[in-house]
Scaffold this active site. Structure first.
Site, PDB file in Angstrom:
ATOM      1  N   TYR A  13     -23.733  -9.693  -3.481  1.00  0.00           N
ATOM      2  CA  TYR A  13     -24.738 -10.768  -3.588  1.00  0.00           C
ATOM      3  C   TYR A  13     -25.441 -10.688  -4.951  1.00  0.00           C
ATOM      4  CZ  TYR A  13     -27.798 -14.436  -1.830  1.00  0.00           C
ATOM      5  OH  TYR A  13     -28.461 -15.629  -1.644  1.00  0.00           O
ATOM      6  N   LYS A  35     -33.218 -14.704  -5.153  1.00  0.00           N
ATOM      7  CA  LYS A  35     -33.876 -14.960  -3.859  1.00  0.00           C
ATOM      8  C   LYS A  35     -35.192 -14.189  -3.747  1.00  0.00           C
ATOM      9  CE  LYS A  35     -30.945 -17.846  -1.846  1.00  0.00           C
ATOM     10  NZ  LYS A  35     -31.261 -19.297  -1.800  1.00  0.00           N
TER      11      LYS A  35
HETATM   12  P1  NAD Z   1     -23.692 -25.419   0.118  1.00  0.00           P
HETATM   13  O1  NAD Z   1     -22.648 -25.104  -0.887  1.00  0.00           O
HETATM   14  O2  NAD Z   1     -23.345 -26.347   1.198  1.00  0.00           O
HETATM   15  O3  NAD Z   1     -25.025 -25.900  -0.578  1.00  0.00           O
HETATM   16  C1  NAD Z   1     -25.445 -25.438  -1.841  1.00  0.00           C
HETATM   17  C2  NAD Z   1     -25.904 -26.658  -2.590  1.00  0.00           C
HETATM   18  O4  NAD Z   1     -26.520 -26.304  -3.829  1.00  0.00           O
HETATM   19  C3  NAD Z   1     -24.750 -27.622  -2.918  1.00  0.00           C
HETATM   20  O5  NAD Z   1     -25.023 -28.888  -2.364  1.00  0.00           O
HETATM   21  C4  NAD Z   1     -24.777 -27.675  -4.427  1.00  0.00           C
HETATM   22  O6  NAD Z   1     -24.408 -28.925  -4.951  1.00  0.00           O
HETATM   23  C5  NAD Z   1     -26.248 -27.386  -4.677  1.00  0.00           C
HETATM   24  N1  NAD Z   1     -26.541 -27.076  -6.076  1.00  0.00           N
HETATM   25  C6  NAD Z   1     -26.026 -26.090  -6.850  1.00  0.00           C
HETATM   26  N2  NAD Z   1     -26.506 -26.196  -8.093  1.00  0.00           N
HETATM   27  C7  NAD Z   1     -27.343 -27.270  -8.107  1.00  0.00           C
HETATM   28  C8  NAD Z   1     -28.148 -27.897  -9.105  1.00  0.00           C
HETATM   29  N3  NAD Z   1     -28.189 -27.457 -10.368  1.00  0.00           N
HETATM   30  N4  NAD Z   1     -28.891 -28.984  -8.741  1.00  0.00           N
HETATM   31  C9  NAD Z   1     -28.857 -29.460  -7.487  1.00  0.00           C
HETATM   32  N5  NAD Z   1     -28.122 -28.913  -6.501  1.00  0.00           N
HETATM   33  C10 NAD Z   1     -27.368 -27.833  -6.820  1.00  0.00           C
HETATM   34  O7  NAD Z   1     -24.135 -23.976   0.732  1.00  0.00           O
HETATM   35  P2  NAD Z   1     -25.306 -23.560   1.735  1.00  0.00           P
HETATM   36  O8  NAD Z   1     -24.880 -22.239   2.257  1.00  0.00           O
HETATM   37  O9  NAD Z   1     -25.628 -24.666   2.637  1.00  0.00           O
HETATM   38  O10 NAD Z   1     -26.525 -23.299   0.737  1.00  0.00           O
HETATM   39  C11 NAD Z   1     -27.802 -23.893   0.909  1.00  0.00           C
HETATM   40  C12 NAD Z   1     -28.905 -22.866   0.741  1.00  0.00           C
HETATM   41  O11 NAD Z   1     -28.854 -21.950   1.828  1.00  0.00           O
HETATM   42  C13 NAD Z   1     -28.813 -22.021  -0.525  1.00  0.00           C
HETATM   43  O12 NAD Z   1     -30.120 -21.820  -1.038  1.00  0.00           O
HETATM   44  C14 NAD Z   1     -28.265 -20.715  -0.014  1.00  0.00           C
HETATM   45  O13 NAD Z   1     -28.631 -19.650  -0.838  1.00  0.00           O
HETATM   46  C15 NAD Z   1     -28.955 -20.647   1.317  1.00  0.00           C
HETATM   47  N6  NAD Z   1     -28.411 -19.699   2.302  1.00  0.00           N
HETATM   48  C16 NAD Z   1     -27.099 -19.756   2.667  1.00  0.00           C
HETATM   49  C17 NAD Z   1     -26.605 -18.851   3.604  1.00  0.00           C
HETATM   50  C18 NAD Z   1     -25.155 -18.867   4.018  1.00  0.00           C
HETATM   51  O14 NAD Z   1     -24.676 -17.862   4.545  1.00  0.00           O
HETATM   52  N7  NAD Z   1     -24.423 -19.937   3.818  1.00  0.00           N
HETATM   53  C19 NAD Z   1     -27.461 -17.905   4.183  1.00  0.00           C
HETATM   54  C20 NAD Z   1     -28.808 -17.883   3.795  1.00  0.00           C
HETATM   55  C21 NAD Z   1     -29.271 -18.787   2.849  1.00  0.00           C
HETATM   56  O1  0WE Z   2     -26.886 -17.831  -1.267  1.00  0.00           O
HETATM   57  C1  0WE Z   2     -25.739 -17.746  -0.889  1.00  0.00           C
HETATM   58  C2  0WE Z   2     -24.605 -18.177  -1.781  1.00  0.00           C
HETATM   59  C3  0WE Z   2     -25.093 -18.789  -3.071  1.00  0.00           C
HETATM   60  C4  0WE Z   2     -24.049 -19.070  -4.114  1.00  0.00           C
HETATM   61  C5  0WE Z   2     -22.686 -19.215  -3.866  1.00  0.00           C
HETATM   62  C6  0WE Z   2     -21.822 -19.510  -4.909  1.00  0.00           C
HETATM   63  C7  0WE Z   2     -20.334 -19.616  -4.712  1.00  0.00           C
HETATM   64  C8  0WE Z   2     -19.655 -20.447  -5.762  1.00  0.00           C
HETATM   65  C9  0WE Z   2     -24.498 -19.194  -5.399  1.00  0.00           C
HETATM   66  N1  0WE Z   2     -23.668 -19.478  -6.419  1.00  0.00           N
HETATM   67  C10 0WE Z   2     -22.345 -19.645  -6.196  1.00  0.00           C
HETATM   68  N2  0WE Z   2     -21.526 -19.914  -7.268  1.00  0.00           N
HETATM   69  C11 0WE Z   2     -20.216 -20.257  -7.115  1.00  0.00           C
HETATM   70  O2  0WE Z   2     -19.496 -20.436  -8.122  1.00  0.00           O
HETATM   71  N3  0WE Z   2     -25.504 -17.209   0.358  1.00  0.00           N
HETATM   72  C12 0WE Z   2     -26.608 -16.666   1.101  1.00  0.00           C
HETATM   73  C13 0WE Z   2     -24.170 -17.098   0.979  1.00  0.00           C
HETATM   74  C14 0WE Z   2     -23.629 -15.757   0.621  1.00  0.00           C
HETATM   75  O3  0WE Z   2     -23.060 -15.541  -0.572  1.00  0.00           O
HETATM   76  C15 0WE Z   2     -22.706 -14.199  -0.627  1.00  0.00           C
HETATM   77  C16 0WE Z   2     -23.087 -13.569   0.548  1.00  0.00           C
HETATM   78  C17 0WE Z   2     -23.699 -14.568   1.360  1.00  0.00           C
HETATM   79  C18 0WE Z   2     -24.284 -14.364   2.711  1.00  0.00           C
HETATM   80  C19 0WE Z   2     -22.111 -13.488  -1.660  1.00  0.00           C
HETATM   81  C20 0WE Z   2     -21.869 -12.130  -1.460  1.00  0.00           C
HETATM   82  C21 0WE Z   2     -22.240 -11.502  -0.300  1.00  0.00           C
HETATM   83  C22 0WE Z   2     -22.859 -12.209   0.733  1.00  0.00           C
END
Ligand code: NAD
Ligand code: 0WE
Length: 259
Positions: free
Chosen positions: A155, A162
């Protein structure tokens, strides 16, 4: 009667139907909120517009959250259409792919800056631009992950971003509390979204989560949507500056021996 009848909500971060932003948009809509969606320009017509149509959402606007001009424009459009804003959802993050692989110690200055700017500063930028539209009772919600507080393999710089995001939640909550505006984060357990796909180690981390978390299951978009409804509504009227864990209890464990 919905919990959010008459409320107007703008949700940032929809990429597709697996996005947490989309799960939250559906949950807010189901409780009677008027919802608008924002995403990066490249996703709007092909990905976001068809989803919006499913719910009869007509406010769909591009916004790169690292661009102040685009941020100003999306809130100006919102003001023209709806006047005020009751709920702001920030569900976006970005780090360079190479920084989510390998060792944190190798994070470049440019990679650090990108992750912090897009994933953490954007909350303050969106909040400041939204401020003239927000009234007492308004709620701001962002998404965070346990990697802010614990070192989670791969991460890396996103964990640092974060941590900055969670601190920003507390400072924004302190700033805006006197105006009756609340700011909170949902710390979600791992969910299979676009941002989580293809990341080294996510598969394992996702599969093992289910065996270790006290509730012995993975986290769904509905789980996060339900908590977002609560944070958006007056049911949480005295809750601000908090990190609310939607993780099946994973983060309470001292050691996860699991099944
Ligand atoms: P996702 O890929 O569906 O959403 C991420 C979004 O960020 C995308 O819509 C992307 O276009 C947008 N984004 C990236 N750069 C941007 C920019 N410069 N301007 C505007 N938008 C931008 O993935 P997700 O998992 O739904 O992520 C949403 C949030 O949830 C993130 O903050 C992520 O860190 C958080 N989160 C995800 C998880 C998980 O396991 N998926 C867990 C905890 C928190
Ligand atoms: O916040 C996230 C992911 C955010 C994210 C994901 C990507 C993938 C593609 C930010 N930047 C990028 N850039 C890219 O090019 N999460 C909470 C989901 C997530 O990501 C991980 C996790 C978890 C959970 C990465 C490593 C380990 C655990």
């Amino acid at each position: 009667m919905g919990l959010l009848d008459g409320r107007r909500a703008l949700v940032f971060g929809v990429a597709n139907d697996h996005s947490i932003a989309w799960g939250i948009a559906k949950a807010l809509h189901a409780q009677g909120a008027t919802v608008g969606l924002s995403s990066v320009e490249s996703l709007i017509e092909r990905r976001v517009r068809p989803l919006a149509e499913q719910l009869g959402i007509t406010f769909v606007e591009p916004c790169d959250a690292s661009d102040d001009v685009q941020i100003a424009r999306v809130f100006e459009r919102w003001r023209e259409r709806y006047g005020e804003l009751d709920v702001l959802v920030h569900a976006l993050a970005f780090a360079n792919r190479e920084d989510l692989d390998g060792a944190f110690v190798d994070t470049s200055r440019a990679g650090f800056r990108t992750a912090l700017e897009v994933s953490a500063y954007s909350l303050t930028a969106l909040t400041r631009a939204a401020l003239p539209l927000l009234r007492p009772g308004a709620s701001i919600i962002t998404l965070t992950y346990l990697g802010a507080e614990r070192a989670v393999p791969h991460y890396n710089v996103m964990g640092v971003a974060k941590a900055a995001l969670e601190a920003s939640v507390r400072y924004l909550a302190a700033d805006l509390g006197p105006r009756g505006i609340r700011v909170n984060a949902i710390s979600a357990g791992p969910i299979r979204t676009l941002a989580a796909s293809g990341i080294a180690g996510f598969r394992d981390l996702y599969a093992r989560f289910r065996d270790i978390a006290p509730l012995r299951r993975n986290i769904t978009l509905e789980d996060v949507g339900g908590t977002a409804v609560w944070l958006a509504s007056d049911l949480s009227a005295a809750v601000t500056g908090e990190i609310v864990y939607v993780d099946g209890g994973f983060s309470i464990l001292g050691i996860g021996l699991g099944e």
